[in-house]
Design a protein around this motif. Structure first.
Motif, mmCIF file in Angstrom:
data_model
loop_
_atom_site.group_PDB
_atom_site.id
_atom_site.type_symbol
_atom_site.label_atom_id
_atom_site.label_comp_id
_atom_site.label_asym_id
_atom_site.label_seq_id
_atom_site.Cartn_x
_atom_site.Cartn_y
_atom_site.Cartn_z
ATOM 1 N N ALA A 83 1.963 9.137 2.970
ATOM 2 C CA ALA A 83 2.487 10.503 2.834
ATOM 3 C C ALA A 83 3.735 9.913 2.831
ATOM 4 O O ALA A 83 4.747 9.709 3.070
ATOM 5 C CB ALA A 83 1.967 11.378 3.671
ATOM 6 N N GLN A 84 4.796 10.237 1.835
ATOM 7 C CA GLN A 84 5.909 9.969 0.773
ATOM 8 C C GLN A 84 6.918 10.526 2.031
ATOM 9 O O GLN A 84 7.593 9.975 2.582
ATOM 10 C CB GLN A 84 6.126 10.714 -0.509
ATOM 11 C CG GLN A 84 7.208 10.567 -0.883
ATOM 12 C CD GLN A 84 7.499 9.052 -1.170
ATOM 13 O OE1 GLN A 84 6.588 8.433 -1.234
ATOM 14 N NE2 GLN A 84 8.509 8.452 -1.068
ATOM 15 N N THR A 114 0.767 -1.555 0.014
ATOM 16 C CA THR A 114 -0.036 0.372 0.082
ATOM 17 C C THR A 114 1.238 1.400 0.327
ATOM 18 O O THR A 114 0.602 2.065 -0.363
ATOM 19 C CB THR A 114 -0.569 -0.112 1.728
ATOM 20 O OG1 THR A 114 -0.229 0.131 2.894
ATOM 21 C CG2 THR A 114 -2.247 -1.036 1.481
ATOM 22 N N MET A 115 2.433 1.687 0.397
ATOM 23 C CA MET A 115 3.112 2.020 -0.276
ATOM 24 C C MET A 115 3.224 2.578 -1.177
ATOM 25 O O MET A 115 3.457 3.545 -1.370
ATOM 26 C CB MET A 115 4.373 1.718 1.193
ATOM 27 C CG MET A 115 3.952 2.044 2.335
ATOM 28 S SD MET A 115 6.090 1.701 3.473
ATOM 29 C CE MET A 115 4.964 1.696 5.138
ATOM 30 N N SER A 116 3.023 1.810 -1.931
ATOM 31 C CA SER A 116 2.872 2.422 -3.905
ATOM 32 C C SER A 116 2.227 2.458 -4.050
ATOM 33 O O SER A 116 1.572 2.887 -5.438
ATOM 34 C CB SER A 116 3.850 1.010 -4.408
ATOM 35 O OG SER A 116 4.917 0.480 -4.219
ATOM 36 N N THR A 117 0.598 2.911 -3.333
ATOM 37 C CA THR A 117 -0.235 3.003 -3.967
ATOM 38 C C THR A 117 -0.729 4.315 -3.218
ATOM 39 O O THR A 117 -0.666 4.435 -2.262
ATOM 40 C CB THR A 117 -1.515 2.343 -3.335
ATOM 41 O OG1 THR A 117 -0.988 0.552 -3.174
ATOM 42 C CG2 THR A 117 -3.311 2.233 -3.629
ATOM 43 N N PRO A 118 -1.309 5.546 -4.453
ATOM 44 C CA PRO A 118 -1.164 6.989 -4.524
ATOM 45 C C PRO A 118 -2.016 7.020 -3.692
ATOM 46 O O PRO A 118 -2.800 6.395 -3.294
ATOM 47 C CB PRO A 118 -1.272 6.869 -5.810
ATOM 48 C CG PRO A 118 -1.580 6.191 -7.176
ATOM 49 C CD PRO A 118 -0.961 4.694 -6.062
ATOM 50 N N ILE A 159 9.328 7.054 8.289
ATOM 51 C CA ILE A 159 9.503 5.379 8.926
ATOM 52 C C ILE A 159 10.828 4.352 8.898
ATOM 53 O O ILE A 159 10.888 3.734 9.384
ATOM 54 C CB ILE A 159 8.000 4.565 9.183
ATOM 55 C CG1 ILE A 159 6.792 5.392 8.860
ATOM 56 C CG2 ILE A 159 8.220 3.306 8.736
ATOM 57 C CD1 ILE A 159 5.358 5.238 9.158
ATOM 58 N N LEU A 160 10.922 4.502 7.208
ATOM 59 C CA LEU A 160 12.268 3.029 6.558
ATOM 60 C C LEU A 160 12.696 4.114 6.936
ATOM 61 O O LEU A 160 14.486 3.099 7.130
ATOM 62 C CB LEU A 160 11.717 3.337 5.557
ATOM 63 C CG LEU A 160 10.548 2.462 5.088
ATOM 64 C CD1 LEU A 160 10.025 2.617 3.293
ATOM 65 C CD2 LEU A 160 9.817 1.152 5.573
ATOM 66 N N GLU A 194 7.595 -6.760 -6.512
ATOM 67 C CA GLU A 194 7.036 -5.115 -6.478
ATOM 68 C C GLU A 194 6.209 -4.200 -5.577
ATOM 69 O O GLU A 194 6.632 -3.412 -5.898
ATOM 70 C CB GLU A 194 4.956 -6.487 -7.707
ATOM 71 C CG GLU A 194 4.747 -4.434 -8.337
ATOM 72 C CD GLU A 194 3.328 -5.548 -8.418
ATOM 73 O OE1 GLU A 194 2.915 -6.404 -9.260
ATOM 74 O OE2 GLU A 194 2.473 -4.640 -8.134
ATOM 75 N N ALA A 195 5.736 -4.873 -4.622
ATOM 76 C CA ALA A 195 5.683 -4.070 -3.232
ATOM 77 C C ALA A 195 7.273 -3.024 -2.237
ATOM 78 O O ALA A 195 6.409 -2.310 -1.857
ATOM 79 C CB ALA A 195 5.179 -5.348 -2.101
#
Ligand SMILES: Nc1ncnc2c1ncn2[C@@H]1O[C@H](COP(=O)(O)OP(=O)(O)OP(=O)(O)O)[C@@H](O)[C@H]1O
Ligand SMILES: NC(=O)c1ccc[n+]([C@@H]2O[C@H](COP(=O)(O)O)[C@@H](O)[C@H]2O)c1
Length: 282
Positions: free
Chosen positions: A167-168, A159-163, A174-175, A192-193
Motif C-alpha cells: 500500500a502506498q 517490490t515497492m515499485s511493483t503495483p 515505513i520510509l 531502478e528499484a
C-alpha cells in the motif's frame, strides 16, 4: 542463548527478546540503531546473517548511527508463499543460526500471529518495545530513542515499485518514520528499484556487496529437492535441523498444513553431498 520458540508458544507467553540488545552506548554523538530484517527465511542462509554484518560495517564507517541490536522477524503462516515451511520451523532455524552471534536476535512476535501482518505493523511493534516500553538506550547525555530501520535486499525494495504489492501509505509510513538499509542484490538494478522512492532518499542507505553472494532460499530448496549438498551455504545447525525434520522434501513435508518427519535416508552427514562415499560403506 538463542531466543527459541517452543511449539506451544502463543502471544500470551510472548516476551520481547532483549538479552542481546545493548542498553547503553558510550558516544554522545551517535544515534543508537536497531536493524530489523523481515522475510520468509525458508530456510535462513548465510547471506541473511551477512546482511547484518554488512549493515553494521556500513553504519560504523558511513553514518552517525551505532548499532545496538538486530532482529530477524519471520513472516507468519498466513503469508502463502511457495516453499514456506511452518513458522515454528523457520523460527527454530533462525534461532539455531544466531546462536554464535552476540547481537542478532530472533523475534517470534510477527510469526505468532495467525493473520498476515504488514511490515509497517511489525516495525511499529519494535518501536513500541524498544522506545516505548524500554525507553531507548542510555548514553553519556541521558536516554536516547533508538532508530529502528528495516534491513532488506534490493529485490524486496524493488517490490515497492511493483503495483499491488505494498500500500502506498505503508511505503510512506515505513520510509518516513523508520527508513531502510538496502543490500544490493545480483539481478536487481538498484537505481531502478529506488527510482520511485526518491522522496525518502535521505532515509535509505544502500550497501554494496563487496563479496557478491547470490544465494537465495529458493536455491537451497532446489538443491534439497535434487538431493544435493547445502553444506557451507547455510549454518551447520540449520543443515542438521532440515535433515532431522525432513523439511523441503518433494512432498512438502514441514510446510504449512503438513507435519513432516525426518526422512533419514542418507548415510552421509546431514546436508553433505551424497556423491561422497561414507567411511562405513567400504
Ligand atoms: N543474496 C542476497 N542478496 C541480498 N539480499 C538478500 C539475499 N538473499 C536474501 N536477501 C534479503 O533477505 C531478506 C529476506 O529474504 P527472504 O527470506 O525472502 O530470502 P530469499 O533468499 O530472497 O527467499 P526466496 O528465495 O524464498 O524468495 C530480503 O530482504 C531479501 O531481499
Ligand atoms: N505490504 C507489506 O507490508 C508487504 C508487502 C510485501 C512484502 N512485505 C514483507 O517483505 C518480506 C518479503 O519477504 P519474501 O521476500 O520472503 O517474500 C516479508 O517480511 C513480507 O511481510 C510486506
Amino acid at each position: 542463548m538463542a531466543d527459541d520458540m517452543s511449539p506451544d508458544m502463543t502471544l500470551d507467553d510472548y516476551e520481547f527478546p532483549t538479552s542481546r540488545l545493548r542498553r547503553r552506548i558510550q558516544s554522545e554523538d551517535r544515534t543508537p540503531l536497531v536493524l530489523i530484517a523481515c522475510g520468509s527465511f525458508s530456510p535462513l542462509t548465510f547471506l541473511h546473517l551477512r546482511m547484518f554484518e554488512m549493515a553494521a560495517d556500513y553504519a560504523r564507517f558511513n553514518s552517525s548511527f551505532e548499532v545496538v541490536g538486530a532482529y530477524l522477524s519471520c513472516v507468519g503462516d498466513a503469508y502463502k508463499k511457495t516453499g514456506l515451511v511452518k513458522a515454528e520451523h523457520r523460527i527454530n532455524m533462525c534461532s539455531l543460526a544466531v546462536q554464535q552471534s552476540s547481537w542478532i536476535s530472533v523475534d517470534p512476535w510477527e510469526a505468532l500471529h495467525s493473520e498476515y501482518l504488514e511490515t509497517a505493523k511489525v516495525l511499529d511493534h519494535f518501536e513500541e518495545e524498544i522506545n516505548g516500553k524500554l525507553g531507548g538506550v542510555e548514553t553519556p547525555v541521558g536516554k536516547k530513542k533508538c532508530r529502528i530501520c528495516l534491513l532488506a535486499g534490493a529485490d524486496l525494495i524493488q517490490t515497492m515499485s511493483t503495483p499491488g504489492v505494498w500500500a502506498q501509505a505503508d511505503i510512506d509510513y515505513i520510509l518516513r518514520n523508520f527508513g531502510a538499509f538496502i543490500v544490493e542484490r545480483t539481478g536487481t538494478d538498484i537505481d531502478e528499484a529506488l527510482s520511485t522512492l526518491q522522496p525518502w532518499k535521505d532515509n535509505i542507505w544502500v550497501i554494496q556487496q563487496l563479496v557478491q553472494n547470490d544465494i537465495s532460499s529458493t536455491k537451497i530448496r532446489l538443491f534439497l529437492r535434487r538431493d544435493m549438498s547445502i553444506r557451507y551455504l547455510v549454518p551447520e545447525p540449520v543443515v542438521a535441523y532440515i535433515e532431522e525434520n525432513g523439511l523441503y522434501d518433494d512432498d512438502g513435508a514441514g510446510s504449512t498444513g503438513s507435519d513432516g518427519k525426518g526422512k533419514g535416508k542418507s548415510t552421509n552427514a546431514p546436508g553433505e553431498s551424497g556423491g561422497v562415499a561414507s567411511s562405513s560403506a567400504a
